[in-house]
Write an enzyme that holds these catalytic residues in place. Sequence first.
Site, PDB file in Angstrom:
ATOM      1  CB  CYS A  55      -0.915   0.025   1.229  1.00 43.78           C
ATOM      2  SG  CYS A  55      -1.902  -1.465   1.459  1.00 43.78           S
ATOM      3  CG  ASP A  87      -5.574  -2.208   8.760  1.00 44.63           C
ATOM      4  OD1 ASP A  87      -4.553  -1.598   9.093  1.00 44.63           O
ATOM      5  OD2 ASP A  87      -6.713  -1.764   8.958  1.00 44.63           O
ATOM      6  CB  CYS A 128      -1.643   1.053   4.773  1.00 43.97           C
ATOM      7  SG  CYS A 128      -2.393  -0.451   5.425  1.00 43.97           S
ATOM      8  CG  ASP A 129      -7.122   0.139   5.560  1.00 46.57           C
ATOM      9  OD1 ASP A 129      -6.852   0.285   4.351  1.00 46.57           O
ATOM     10  OD2 ASP A 129      -7.768  -0.827   5.987  1.00 46.57           O
ATOM     11  CE  LYS A 130      -7.490   1.321  10.850  1.00 42.74           C
ATOM     12  NZ  LYS A 130      -7.407   0.429   9.689  1.00 42.74           N
ATOM     13  CB  CYS A 200      -6.850  -3.565  -0.149  1.00 43.37           C
ATOM     14  SG  CYS A 200      -5.589  -4.274   0.932  1.00 43.37           S
ATOM     15  CD  GLU A 450      -9.444  -3.422   9.613  1.00 37.80           C
ATOM     16  OE1 GLU A 450      -9.541  -2.234   9.296  1.00 37.80           O
ATOM     17  OE2 GLU A 450      -8.983  -4.298   8.847  1.00 37.80           O
ATOM     18  CB  SER A 476     -11.353  -5.593   6.770  1.00 38.18           C
ATOM     19  OG  SER A 476     -11.008  -5.273   5.441  1.00 38.18           O
TER      20      SER A 476
END
Length: 560
Positions: A55, A87, A128-130, A200, A450, A476
Amino acid sequence: MTGLPQKLPLISHQLVLGRDRAAARSMLRAVGMEDGDFGKPLIGVANTWTDTTPCNSHLRELGQWVKEGVREAGGVPLEFNTIAVSDGITMGTSGMTTSLVSREVVADSIELVGRGYFFDGLVTLSGCDKTIPGTVMGMARLNRPSLMLYGGSIQPGKYKGKDVTIQDVFEGIGACAAGRITQDELDELERVACPGPGSCGGQFTANTMATVFEAMGVSAMGSGSVPAVDLDKERVARESGRLVVDLVERGLKIRDVMTRQSFENGIAAAVATGGSTNSVLHLLALAHESKVDLSIEDFDVISKRTPLIADLKPGGRFVATDLHKAGGVALVLKELLEGGLLHGDVITVTGRTLREEVENAEEAQGQRVVRALSEPIKDQGGLVILKGNLAPDGCVLKIAGHERMFHKGPARVFEGEEEAFEAVQSGSIREGDVLVIRGEGPCGGPGMREMLGVTAAIAGAGLGESVGLLTDGRFSGATHGLMAGHVAPEAVKGGPIAGIRNGDQIVFDIQARTLSVDLCEDELKRRAEEWSIPSKEIDSGVMTKYAALVSSAAKGATTS
């Protein structure tokens, strides 16, 4: 060289101008600054580059292009790095507890470096997500001219002639355990699902938040949906570098952009695209940092009036790169705006209004990703907020696919994710069951893991349409099915979820927006008081500090 003041009242002048700042200038010369640079806008380039996750693995090069854009516009870029925790890689292990905590560390580190170096403006690079909400939270705290540039989506993998994402691998694990696919098939899927850099590929948390921040005007329109390896990424990176210098010159601060109306636009974009439940958590946290009044109930109000119009995974058919080819986030927003569902007059980081940004959105001929408002996938958005005697402060559920609107079944209670995952893998979960996973909230985790390992295993085992799940942890963006997360208050804070026992009848009533158990209030309260917190080995340090400071998920799980 003492440095002469410019016409611009730059914050960085405190750091670099005047006789008393000679020592600071001397050190900055050692990293490449020259006579002509002192007095120019100092632009912090906060990079979340790391080679521990695809990511973010391409962000080092992206940062170089941003810096070139800053220089072209007459600014001085100073790049620094912060962290990222994947994640997808840590999922299903104790390492996953660090993910949400990392959001706070990202925000804290950007705030600290920004304050320490008196940056006049900021560009933050996320993947990435966070890292996406974390970078913007740091920007909000500093409230300087700034913008966020998202690194972009990964390309889809190809498996048996179909596009696949990491979601398919997680669900393949459950399918393999259930004997629905072979180990060889799972091995093949594993090798092709992630073909290169980028976040993702579905409308999971990363792409959801990138969509949200384009809608809010925090990122330049069209910058986020450009895939990670697309040749156009260099252009949007350079433009972001030039744009932040323009923001400094115009004096437009990030909180000028992040108004209550822009938050409502962001929520509408999330629910119209079947976005992640994590968007609720992150936007509540960001509103807190931005001093904007926003509550968990606002998400349900906006979702009820906003149709689901983007056919994106995990509930739909298409991936993020398909949305980009179809016309990007602007196409979704144009449709919503024409339907009166967005505030078109809000300002964006480009200096143009949202209406001006999307009015010329181009729709690819024959595209099937974004529907017209007159032919939505669903009449309401993809996120709902449930309350009731199991979630007095609320919980979040995604209904972007074909989820049931009512379910009643016996509770199967698990003290943590590992117990639940083992039960699914062993085949002991039956149709109609409601899995209850507790002790995984922001404080109880600590870190609010998650549950994609569990939810994907359920789907892979063919139980996705027949069981329910509720947890004080979270999911997620790839999770789909009747799964209620962020149940608040959490178990370790005395929440009613602590009082559930095996066999209790749990009721999901989506139309009524309730999550309840067939018990009287006194009995449920007595049981919750009797519940003992399972012992966990938590080292002293950041996790202990986080558990002591973190707020409820219904408030965004913030520590500031």
